[in-house]
Design a protein around this motif. Structure first.
Motif, PDB file in Angstrom:
ATOM      1  N   VAL A 164      38.824  46.166  44.748  1.00 36.17           N
ATOM      2  CA  VAL A 164      39.120  44.734  44.750  1.00 36.17           C
ATOM      3  C   VAL A 164      39.184  44.280  46.207  1.00 36.17           C
ATOM      4  O   VAL A 164      39.995  44.798  46.978  1.00 36.17           O
ATOM      5  CB  VAL A 164      40.450  44.457  44.025  1.00 36.17           C
ATOM      6  CG1 VAL A 164      40.850  43.003  44.169  1.00 36.17           C
ATOM      7  CG2 VAL A 164      40.348  44.854  42.567  1.00 36.17           C
ATOM      8  N   VAL A 202      37.901  40.723  49.053  1.00 32.83           N
ATOM      9  CA  VAL A 202      37.296  39.407  49.228  1.00 32.83           C
ATOM     10  C   VAL A 202      35.773  39.569  49.257  1.00 32.83           C
ATOM     11  O   VAL A 202      35.246  40.484  49.881  1.00 32.83           O
ATOM     12  CB  VAL A 202      37.809  38.744  50.533  1.00 32.83           C
ATOM     13  CG1 VAL A 202      37.032  37.473  50.833  1.00 32.83           C
ATOM     14  CG2 VAL A 202      39.297  38.456  50.420  1.00 32.83           C
ATOM     15  N   THR A 249      33.794  35.161  42.012  1.00 35.62           N
ATOM     16  CA  THR A 249      33.866  35.870  43.283  1.00 35.62           C
ATOM     17  C   THR A 249      35.275  35.763  43.845  1.00 35.62           C
ATOM     18  O   THR A 249      35.819  34.662  43.941  1.00 35.62           O
ATOM     19  CB  THR A 249      32.858  35.290  44.298  1.00 35.62           C
ATOM     20  OG1 THR A 249      31.541  35.402  43.757  1.00 35.62           O
ATOM     21  CG2 THR A 249      32.926  36.028  45.623  1.00 35.62           C
ATOM     22  N   ILE A 250      35.847  36.911  44.208  1.00 32.07           N
ATOM     23  CA  ILE A 250      37.169  36.912  44.838  1.00 32.07           C
ATOM     24  C   ILE A 250      37.018  36.267  46.209  1.00 32.07           C
ATOM     25  O   ILE A 250      36.174  36.671  47.004  1.00 32.07           O
ATOM     26  CB  ILE A 250      37.721  38.340  44.966  1.00 32.07           C
ATOM     27  CG1 ILE A 250      37.897  38.964  43.575  1.00 32.07           C
ATOM     28  CG2 ILE A 250      39.044  38.348  45.746  1.00 32.07           C
ATOM     29  CD1 ILE A 250      38.218  40.440  43.576  1.00 32.07           C
ATOM     30  N   ASN A 251      37.817  35.241  46.475  1.00 32.95           N
ATOM     31  CA  ASN A 251      37.695  34.543  47.764  1.00 32.95           C
ATOM     32  C   ASN A 251      38.964  34.592  48.608  1.00 32.95           C
ATOM     33  O   ASN A 251      38.958  34.142  49.742  1.00 32.95           O
ATOM     34  CB  ASN A 251      37.236  33.094  47.566  1.00 32.95           C
ATOM     35  CG  ASN A 251      38.269  32.230  46.878  1.00 32.95           C
ATOM     36  OD1 ASN A 251      39.122  32.727  46.154  1.00 32.95           O
ATOM     37  ND2 ASN A 251      38.188  30.939  47.096  1.00 32.95           N
ATOM     38  N   ILE A 307      42.695  37.139  49.191  1.00 33.54           N
ATOM     39  CA  ILE A 307      43.737  38.103  48.847  1.00 33.54           C
ATOM     40  C   ILE A 307      44.771  38.037  49.962  1.00 33.54           C
ATOM     41  O   ILE A 307      44.442  38.228  51.126  1.00 33.54           O
ATOM     42  CB  ILE A 307      43.192  39.544  48.728  1.00 33.54           C
ATOM     43  CG1 ILE A 307      42.141  39.641  47.620  1.00 33.54           C
ATOM     44  CG2 ILE A 307      44.340  40.525  48.478  1.00 33.54           C
ATOM     45  CD1 ILE A 307      41.478  40.996  47.508  1.00 33.54           C
ATOM     46  N   ARG A 361      47.127  43.140  41.302  1.00 33.31           N
ATOM     47  CA  ARG A 361      45.942  43.314  42.148  1.00 33.31           C
ATOM     48  C   ARG A 361      44.897  44.235  41.523  1.00 33.31           C
ATOM     49  O   ARG A 361      43.703  44.089  41.773  1.00 33.31           O
ATOM     50  CB  ARG A 361      46.354  43.843  43.513  1.00 33.31           C
ATOM     51  CG  ARG A 361      45.150  43.944  44.419  1.00 33.31           C
ATOM     52  CD  ARG A 361      45.475  44.398  45.784  1.00 33.31           C
ATOM     53  NE  ARG A 361      44.231  44.656  46.485  1.00 33.31           N
ATOM     54  CZ  ARG A 361      44.035  44.427  47.730  1.00 33.31           C
ATOM     55  NH1 ARG A 361      44.989  43.913  48.469  1.00 33.31           N
ATOM     56  NH2 ARG A 361      42.883  44.706  48.289  1.00 33.31           N
ATOM     57  N   ILE A 415      46.102  36.456  44.800  1.00 29.75           N
ATOM     58  CA  ILE A 415      44.701  36.825  44.646  1.00 29.75           C
ATOM     59  C   ILE A 415      44.003  35.649  43.964  1.00 29.75           C
ATOM     60  O   ILE A 415      44.520  35.095  42.993  1.00 29.75           O
ATOM     61  CB  ILE A 415      44.516  38.149  43.878  1.00 29.75           C
ATOM     62  CG1 ILE A 415      43.040  38.565  43.882  1.00 29.75           C
ATOM     63  CG2 ILE A 415      45.091  38.079  42.480  1.00 29.75           C
ATOM     64  CD1 ILE A 415      42.808  40.008  43.494  1.00 29.75           C
ATOM     65  N   CYS A 416      42.862  35.238  44.522  1.00 31.20           N
ATOM     66  CA  CYS A 416      42.161  34.045  44.036  1.00 31.20           C
ATOM     67  C   CYS A 416      40.673  34.335  43.873  1.00 31.20           C
ATOM     68  O   CYS A 416      40.116  35.182  44.572  1.00 31.20           O
ATOM     69  CB  CYS A 416      42.317  32.890  45.024  1.00 31.20           C
ATOM     70  SG  CYS A 416      44.016  32.463  45.422  1.00 31.20           S
ATOM     71  N   TRP A 417      40.046  33.571  42.986  1.00 32.25           N
ATOM     72  CA  TRP A 417      38.603  33.692  42.814  1.00 32.25           C
ATOM     73  C   TRP A 417      38.014  32.354  42.413  1.00 32.25           C
ATOM     74  O   TRP A 417      38.723  31.440  41.999  1.00 32.25           O
ATOM     75  CB  TRP A 417      38.248  34.789  41.813  1.00 32.25           C
ATOM     76  CG  TRP A 417      38.930  34.711  40.481  1.00 32.25           C
ATOM     77  CD1 TRP A 417      38.527  34.024  39.381  1.00 32.25           C
ATOM     78  CD2 TRP A 417      40.151  35.373  40.110  1.00 32.25           C
ATOM     79  NE1 TRP A 417      39.410  34.210  38.348  1.00 32.25           N
ATOM     80  CE2 TRP A 417      40.401  35.034  38.767  1.00 32.25           C
ATOM     81  CE3 TRP A 417      41.035  36.205  40.785  1.00 32.25           C
ATOM     82  CZ2 TRP A 417      41.515  35.518  38.092  1.00 32.25           C
ATOM     83  CZ3 TRP A 417      42.142  36.676  40.097  1.00 32.25           C
ATOM     84  CH2 TRP A 417      42.369  36.328  38.762  1.00 32.25           C
ATOM     85  N   CYS A 420      43.967  31.170  40.903  1.00 30.21           N
ATOM     86  CA  CYS A 420      44.843  32.095  41.621  1.00 30.21           C
ATOM     87  C   CYS A 420      45.973  32.600  40.735  1.00 30.21           C
ATOM     88  O   CYS A 420      46.402  31.917  39.806  1.00 30.21           O
ATOM     89  CB  CYS A 420      45.488  31.420  42.829  1.00 30.21           C
ATOM     90  SG  CYS A 420      44.376  31.098  44.196  1.00 30.21           S
TER      91      CYS A 420
END
Length: 176
Positions: free
Chosen positions: A63, A65, A85-87, A89, A41, A98-100, A124
């Protein structure tokens, strides 16, 4: 080479925006998900333990969203920078994630926005409990959709898999 062109034409004629391709890499870490998750993370700390990806949080902060990140990927023959962009968590068991998503390619001072119909990425990293409590499964994946997806997967797919494997290996070594 002509079969690639035919494949591309076939995908475009079907529905180029819905063409979907993915790259997946799975590894194991000899540590619990509770120990591995904080390391994964903390995106800005990745460069301390691996040399595949360097991530900077745009405008600092934590960190979260909605946070924009600059990712520098060290491909075997080139370096690529993207603004993402983190979308998502999901810090809870059983699948911490965790995804972006891609926003633009960065070339020097230029940020080139990429509309979703051309190329959309869902990227992810998941940390999954292997059911024994002492080992974590690390699943790195990316899904490409859009008109350019077939080109991207053809030109960078194997290199992306290598990057994901390198990341998973470095995480394994970190907890060895």
């Amino acid at each position: 080479m002509s079969w690639i062109f035919c494949l591309f034409i076939s995908l475009v004629s079907i529905n180029p925006v819905k063409a979907q391709f993915s790259v997946n890499a799975t590894g194991f870490v000899n540590a619990s998900p509770e120990d591995v998750w904080p390391v994964v993370r903390e995106l800005e700390m990745w460069s301390d333990w691996q040399d595949t990806f360097d991530i900077q949080l745009i405008n600092g902060g934590v960190v979260d969203v909605g946070k924009h990140i600059l990712i520098t990927s060290q491909f075997p023959t080139t370096t690529q920078q993207t603004l993402e962009t983190i979308n998502k968590i999901e810090p809870e068991s059983p699948r911490r994630k965790i995804c972006w998503i891609l926003k633009s390619f960065v070339i020097g001072p230029l940020k080139i926005p990429i509309p979703d119909f051309l190329l959309k990425t869902d990227r992810c990293i998941e940390i999954i409990d292997s059911d024994n409590g002492d080992t974590s499964i690390v699943h790195n994946w990316i899904v490409y959709t859009g008109f350019l997806a077939p080109i991207v997967i053809f030109t960078t797919g194997s290199d992306t898999l290598e990057l994901f494997d390198n990341f998973n290996d470095a995480l394994y070594i970190l907890f060895a």
